[in-house]
Write a protein that holds these residues in place. Structure first.
Motif, PDB file in Angstrom:
ATOM      1  N   GLY A   3      21.756   8.200  13.771  1.00 55.29           N
ATOM      2  CA  GLY A   3      21.441   6.786  13.680  1.00 55.29           C
ATOM      3  C   GLY A   3      21.275   6.260  12.268  1.00 55.29           C
ATOM      4  O   GLY A   3      21.747   6.865  11.300  1.00 55.29           O
ATOM      5  N   PRO A   4      20.581   5.121  12.168  1.00 57.43           N
ATOM      6  CA  PRO A   4      20.428   4.451  10.869  1.00 57.43           C
ATOM      7  C   PRO A   4      19.502   5.231   9.925  1.00 57.43           C
ATOM      8  O   PRO A   4      18.783   6.126  10.361  1.00 57.43           O
ATOM      9  N   PRO A   5      19.507   4.869   8.638  1.00 57.01           N
ATOM     10  CA  PRO A   5      18.616   5.548   7.692  1.00 57.01           C
ATOM     11  C   PRO A   5      17.151   5.395   8.104  1.00 57.01           C
ATOM     12  O   PRO A   5      16.765   4.404   8.716  1.00 57.01           O
ATOM     13  N   ARG A   6      16.361   6.391   7.753  1.00 60.60           N
ATOM     14  CA  ARG A   6      14.923   6.356   8.039  1.00 60.60           C
ATOM     15  C   ARG A   6      14.193   5.762   6.852  1.00 60.60           C
ATOM     16  O   ARG A   6      14.552   5.994   5.710  1.00 60.60           O
ATOM     17  N   LYS A   7      13.128   5.030   7.163  1.00 61.04           N
ATOM     18  CA  LYS A   7      12.257   4.505   6.105  1.00 61.04           C
ATOM     19  C   LYS A   7      11.144   5.524   5.901  1.00 61.04           C
ATOM     20  O   LYS A   7      10.345   5.771   6.806  1.00 61.04           O
ATOM     21  N   VAL A   8      11.117   6.133   4.718  1.00 67.92           N
ATOM     22  CA  VAL A   8      10.088   7.112   4.391  1.00 67.92           C
ATOM     23  C   VAL A   8       9.029   6.411   3.543  1.00 67.92           C
ATOM     24  O   VAL A   8       9.343   5.778   2.532  1.00 67.92           O
ATOM     25  N   LEU A  28       0.816  -1.223   0.000  1.00 66.17           N
ATOM     26  CA  LEU A  28       0.000   0.000   0.000  1.00 66.17           C
ATOM     27  C   LEU A  28       0.846   1.268   0.000  1.00 66.17           C
ATOM     28  O   LEU A  28       0.311   2.366  -0.170  1.00 66.17           O
ATOM     29  N   ALA A  29       2.142   1.105   0.208  1.00 69.05           N
ATOM     30  CA  ALA A  29       3.045   2.262   0.227  1.00 69.05           C
ATOM     31  C   ALA A  29       4.400   1.836  -0.313  1.00 69.05           C
ATOM     32  O   ALA A  29       4.799   0.673  -0.199  1.00 69.05           O
ATOM     33  N   ASP A  30       5.071   2.794  -0.911  1.00 67.56           N
ATOM     34  CA  ASP A  30       6.442   2.584  -1.342  1.00 67.56           C
ATOM     35  C   ASP A  30       7.351   3.089  -0.226  1.00 67.56           C
ATOM     36  O   ASP A  30       7.011   4.044   0.472  1.00 67.56           O
ATOM     37  N   VAL A  31       8.483   2.431  -0.065  1.00 69.63           N
ATOM     38  CA  VAL A  31       9.398   2.775   1.019  1.00 69.63           C
ATOM     39  C   VAL A  31      10.757   3.127   0.433  1.00 69.63           C
ATOM     40  O   VAL A  31      11.266   2.450  -0.443  1.00 69.63           O
ATOM     41  N   LYS A  32      11.306   4.215   0.947  1.00 69.28           N
ATOM     42  CA  LYS A  32      12.622   4.668   0.509  1.00 69.28           C
ATOM     43  C   LYS A  32      13.457   4.936   1.760  1.00 69.28           C
ATOM     44  O   LYS A  32      12.990   5.596   2.695  1.00 69.28           O
ATOM     45  N   LYS A  33      14.663   4.420   1.788  1.00 71.57           N
ATOM     46  CA  LYS A  33      15.547   4.684   2.930  1.00 71.57           C
ATOM     47  C   LYS A  33      16.268   6.002   2.684  1.00 71.57           C
ATOM     48  O   LYS A  33      16.872   6.209   1.636  1.00 71.57           O
ATOM     49  N   VAL A  34      16.171   6.879   3.684  1.00 70.68           N
ATOM     50  CA  VAL A  34      16.761   8.210   3.594  1.00 70.68           C
ATOM     51  C   VAL A  34      17.774   8.355   4.730  1.00 70.68           C
ATOM     52  O   VAL A  34      17.470   8.020   5.879  1.00 70.68           O
ATOM     53  N   PRO A  35      18.984   8.843   4.418  1.00 68.00           N
ATOM     54  CA  PRO A  35      19.981   9.006   5.484  1.00 68.00           C
ATOM     55  C   PRO A  35      19.440   9.877   6.625  1.00 68.00           C
ATOM     56  O   PRO A  35      18.678  10.813   6.398  1.00 68.00           O
ATOM     57  N   SER A  36      19.819   9.515   7.837  1.00 74.20           N
ATOM     58  CA  SER A  36      19.403  10.254   9.025  1.00 74.20           C
ATOM     59  C   SER A  36      20.619  10.917   9.658  1.00 74.20           C
ATOM     60  O   SER A  36      21.715  10.365   9.624  1.00 74.20           O
ATOM     61  N   GLU A  37      20.408  12.100  10.222  1.00 73.61           N
ATOM     62  CA  GLU A  37      21.513  12.789  10.908  1.00 73.61           C
ATOM     63  C   GLU A  37      21.931  12.013  12.147  1.00 73.61           C
ATOM     64  O   GLU A  37      23.072  12.055  12.567  1.00 73.61           O
TER      65      GLU A  37
END
Length: 117
Positions: A71-76, A60-69
């Motif tokens: 910790g680990p990358p965030r899933k958007v 139902l959604a697409d997920v993209k990992k975005v670097p986080s300031e």
């Protein structure tokens, strides 16, 4: 929040989260913050993350990992066409239930008024 509210919310939370995602892509903490701003203060962050996993698994959604300031990358999460269809179905069902519940409430209130005379 009472137990009845919690139980009713469980059945609608996916639609509520999809509605948030229809406005803009977001990651879990942003969604939780938005829900709290909307008055859903009692929803645990873990509940939202578990729901997002199900939303992703159901496509139902697409997920993209975005670097986080920090910790680990965030899933958007971004709502996709299948998610939009699901959200449309949710709103249709919501309107259907809302109309019937309003009629039941009005009938119950009318009966109470007549019984109280």
């Amino acid at each position: 929040m009472g137990n009845q509210t919690t139980e009713m919310l469980k059945g609608t939370l996916e639609g509520i989260v999809l509605a948030i995602l229809s406005a803009r892509p977001a990651y879990g903490y942003e969604i939780t913050s938005e829900l709290r701003e909307q008055g859903f203060a009692e929803i645990a962050e873990g509940t939202i993350y578990a729901l997002l996993v199900r939303i992703e698994q159901r496509g139902l959604a697409d997920v993209k990992k975005v670097p986080s300031e920090k910790g680990p990358p965030r899933k958007v999460y971004s709502i996709n066409n299948q998610g939009r269809e699901q959200l449309s179905d949710f709103w249709t069902t919501w309107r259907f239930l809302e109309e019937r519940i309003d009629k039941l409430r009005d009938a119950a209130e009318d009966a109470q008024k007549q019984g109280g005379k």
